[in-house]
Design an enzyme around this catalytic site. Structure first.
Site, mmCIF file in Angstrom:
data_model
loop_
_atom_site.group_PDB
_atom_site.id
_atom_site.type_symbol
_atom_site.label_atom_id
_atom_site.label_comp_id
_atom_site.label_asym_id
_atom_site.label_seq_id
_atom_site.Cartn_x
_atom_site.Cartn_y
_atom_site.Cartn_z
ATOM 1 N N PRO A 86 8.055 -21.021 20.925
ATOM 2 C CA PRO A 86 8.052 -19.751 21.646
ATOM 3 C C PRO A 86 8.891 -19.739 22.916
ATOM 4 O O PRO A 86 8.919 -20.718 23.659
ATOM 5 C CB PRO A 86 6.569 -19.527 21.976
ATOM 6 C CG PRO A 86 5.898 -20.832 21.750
ATOM 7 C CD PRO A 86 6.707 -21.565 20.732
ATOM 8 N N ASN A 87 9.531 -18.614 23.105
ATOM 9 C CA ASN A 87 10.322 -18.296 24.299
ATOM 10 C C ASN A 87 11.667 -19.020 24.378
ATOM 11 O O ASN A 87 12.455 -18.732 25.272
ATOM 12 C CB ASN A 87 9.509 -18.537 25.594
ATOM 13 C CG ASN A 87 8.245 -17.704 25.608
ATOM 14 O OD1 ASN A 87 8.310 -16.491 25.456
ATOM 15 N ND2 ASN A 87 7.091 -18.335 25.747
ATOM 16 N N ARG A 122 15.318 -16.949 30.639
ATOM 17 C CA ARG A 122 14.045 -17.440 31.181
ATOM 18 C C ARG A 122 14.289 -18.608 32.138
ATOM 19 O O ARG A 122 15.000 -19.565 31.807
ATOM 20 C CB ARG A 122 13.090 -17.850 30.058
ATOM 21 C CG ARG A 122 13.457 -19.147 29.363
ATOM 22 C CD ARG A 122 12.520 -19.546 28.248
ATOM 23 N NE ARG A 122 11.212 -19.971 28.691
ATOM 24 C CZ ARG A 122 10.533 -20.990 28.135
ATOM 25 N NH1 ARG A 122 11.047 -21.679 27.130
ATOM 26 N NH2 ARG A 122 9.344 -21.306 28.569
ATOM 27 N N TYR A 133 15.620 -24.248 32.674
ATOM 28 C CA TYR A 133 16.119 -24.407 31.306
ATOM 29 C C TYR A 133 17.625 -24.221 31.161
ATOM 30 O O TYR A 133 18.159 -24.389 30.070
ATOM 31 C CB TYR A 133 15.379 -23.426 30.379
ATOM 32 C CG TYR A 133 13.891 -23.673 30.349
ATOM 33 C CD1 TYR A 133 13.380 -24.869 29.846
ATOM 34 C CD2 TYR A 133 12.991 -22.734 30.850
ATOM 35 C CE1 TYR A 133 12.009 -25.115 29.834
ATOM 36 C CE2 TYR A 133 11.619 -22.969 30.837
ATOM 37 C CZ TYR A 133 11.135 -24.158 30.332
ATOM 38 O OH TYR A 133 9.785 -24.413 30.317
ATOM 39 N N ASN A 148 11.141 -28.824 19.072
ATOM 40 C CA ASN A 148 10.739 -28.497 20.438
ATOM 41 C C ASN A 148 9.665 -27.412 20.294
ATOM 42 O O ASN A 148 10.000 -26.233 20.166
ATOM 43 C CB ASN A 148 11.925 -27.988 21.254
ATOM 44 C CG ASN A 148 11.515 -27.663 22.685
ATOM 45 O OD1 ASN A 148 10.323 -27.617 23.007
ATOM 46 N ND2 ASN A 148 12.489 -27.425 23.546
ATOM 47 N N ALA A 161 5.679 -24.237 24.400
ATOM 48 C CA ALA A 161 4.309 -24.244 24.947
ATOM 49 C C ALA A 161 3.286 -24.793 23.953
ATOM 50 O O ALA A 161 2.258 -25.357 24.362
ATOM 51 C CB ALA A 161 3.924 -22.833 25.377
ATOM 52 N N GLU A 203 10.583 -35.312 18.870
ATOM 53 C CA GLU A 203 10.190 -34.206 19.759
ATOM 54 C C GLU A 203 11.197 -34.125 20.904
ATOM 55 O O GLU A 203 11.555 -35.154 21.485
ATOM 56 C CB GLU A 203 8.791 -34.526 20.301
ATOM 57 C CG GLU A 203 8.272 -33.582 21.353
ATOM 58 C CD GLU A 203 6.936 -34.087 21.933
ATOM 59 O OE1 GLU A 203 6.486 -35.207 21.569
ATOM 60 O OE2 GLU A 203 6.370 -33.369 22.770
ATOM 61 N N HIS A 251 12.347 -31.908 24.506
ATOM 62 C CA HIS A 251 12.105 -30.889 25.536
ATOM 63 C C HIS A 251 13.312 -30.821 26.442
ATOM 64 O O HIS A 251 13.808 -31.864 26.892
ATOM 65 C CB HIS A 251 10.853 -31.214 26.359
ATOM 66 C CG HIS A 251 9.627 -31.251 25.515
ATOM 67 N ND1 HIS A 251 9.005 -30.110 25.072
ATOM 68 C CD2 HIS A 251 8.954 -32.291 24.969
ATOM 69 C CE1 HIS A 251 7.986 -30.447 24.308
ATOM 70 N NE2 HIS A 251 7.931 -31.763 24.215
ATOM 71 N N ARG A 272 6.477 -31.928 35.722
ATOM 72 C CA ARG A 272 6.121 -30.534 35.998
ATOM 73 C C ARG A 272 4.592 -30.402 36.174
ATOM 74 O O ARG A 272 3.961 -31.343 36.626
ATOM 75 C CB ARG A 272 6.679 -29.653 34.869
ATOM 76 C CG ARG A 272 8.216 -29.724 34.784
ATOM 77 C CD ARG A 272 8.783 -28.845 33.701
ATOM 78 N NE ARG A 272 8.487 -27.437 33.953
ATOM 79 C CZ ARG A 272 8.680 -26.465 33.047
ATOM 80 N NH1 ARG A 272 9.165 -26.773 31.839
ATOM 81 N NH2 ARG A 272 8.398 -25.217 33.341
HETATM 82 C C1 DQA Z 1 9.736 -26.946 26.908
HETATM 83 C C2 DQA Z 1 8.662 -27.401 27.911
HETATM 84 C C3 DQA Z 1 7.349 -26.663 27.661
HETATM 85 O O1 DQA Z 1 6.372 -27.106 28.590
HETATM 86 C C4 DQA Z 1 7.541 -25.177 27.833
HETATM 87 O O2 DQA Z 1 6.345 -24.490 27.537
HETATM 88 C C5 DQA Z 1 8.690 -24.643 27.053
HETATM 89 C C6 DQA Z 1 9.904 -25.444 26.914
HETATM 90 C C7 DQA Z 1 11.106 -27.574 27.207
HETATM 91 O O3 DQA Z 1 11.964 -27.523 26.333
HETATM 92 O O4 DQA Z 1 11.316 -28.087 28.313
HETATM 93 O O5 DQA Z 1 8.644 -23.502 26.588
HETATM 94 O O6 DQA Z 1 9.336 -27.381 25.613
#
Ligand code: DQA
Length: 144
Positions: A9-10, A17, A22, A73, A76, A97, A99, A106
């Site tokens: 998501p997002n 964002r 990011y 990835n 959240a 995985e 990120h 964080r």
């Molecule tokens: C994320 C880190 C997560 O905590 C966050 O909710 C994201 C992006 C990252 O790529 O740094 O949406 O996965």
């Protein structure tokens, strides 16, 4: 070698964002980066993004017999989703995985990753480069 790349998501709002966290490059640029990197390495990729947990579970399940590995990835859902963890375990493919940000530097809730309980490797804080390292890891892991 076929690798499924899943973004949660997002991540479709990359570039908009929280760019200080990011970056300013958008999701289209991420997909171009992944596709080009994979192409240079002789890896075939399919990229999938969803804001919905169940859709991500369905996509992971569909990887069975269709892909050799997964880069994910979960965004959240990393920090909440037992369903995604269970889907990865059920399918049993080598998984990395990724990120973009360093989740260990964080908020405290981001230090918990359910996905890490299955993933062979977790790459954090390298931005787009993390996806390249994930693909290279799977290539060598799968003997490609
Ligand atoms: C994320 C880190 C997560 O905590 C966050 O909710 C994201 C992006 C990252 O790529 O740094 O949406 O996965």
């Amino acid at each position: 070698m076929r690798i499924l790349v899943v973004n949660g998501p997002n991540l479709n709002l990359l570039g908009i964002r929280e760019p200080e966290i990011y970056g300013r490059r958008d999701y289209t640029a991420l997909i171009a980066f992944i596709t080009e990197t994979a192409g240079r390495e002789g890896i075939e990729t399919e990229c999938f993004q969803s804001n919905h947990e169940g859709a991500i579970v369905d996509k992971i399940q569909s990887a069975l017999g269709a892909f050799d590995g997964i880069v994910i990835n979960p965004a959240a859902y990393t920090h909440t989703s037992v369903a995604i963890l269970d889907a990865l375990k059920a399918v049993g493919l080598p998984t990395v995985e990724v990120h973009l940000s360093d989740i260990n530097q964080r908020e405290a809730f981001r230090k918990v990753s359910y996905t890490s309980l299955y993933a062979e490797k977790t790459i954090v804080g390298l931005g787009f480069e993390g996806y390249r390292q994930a693909l290279l890891y799977l290539k060598s892991r799968l003997g490609g």
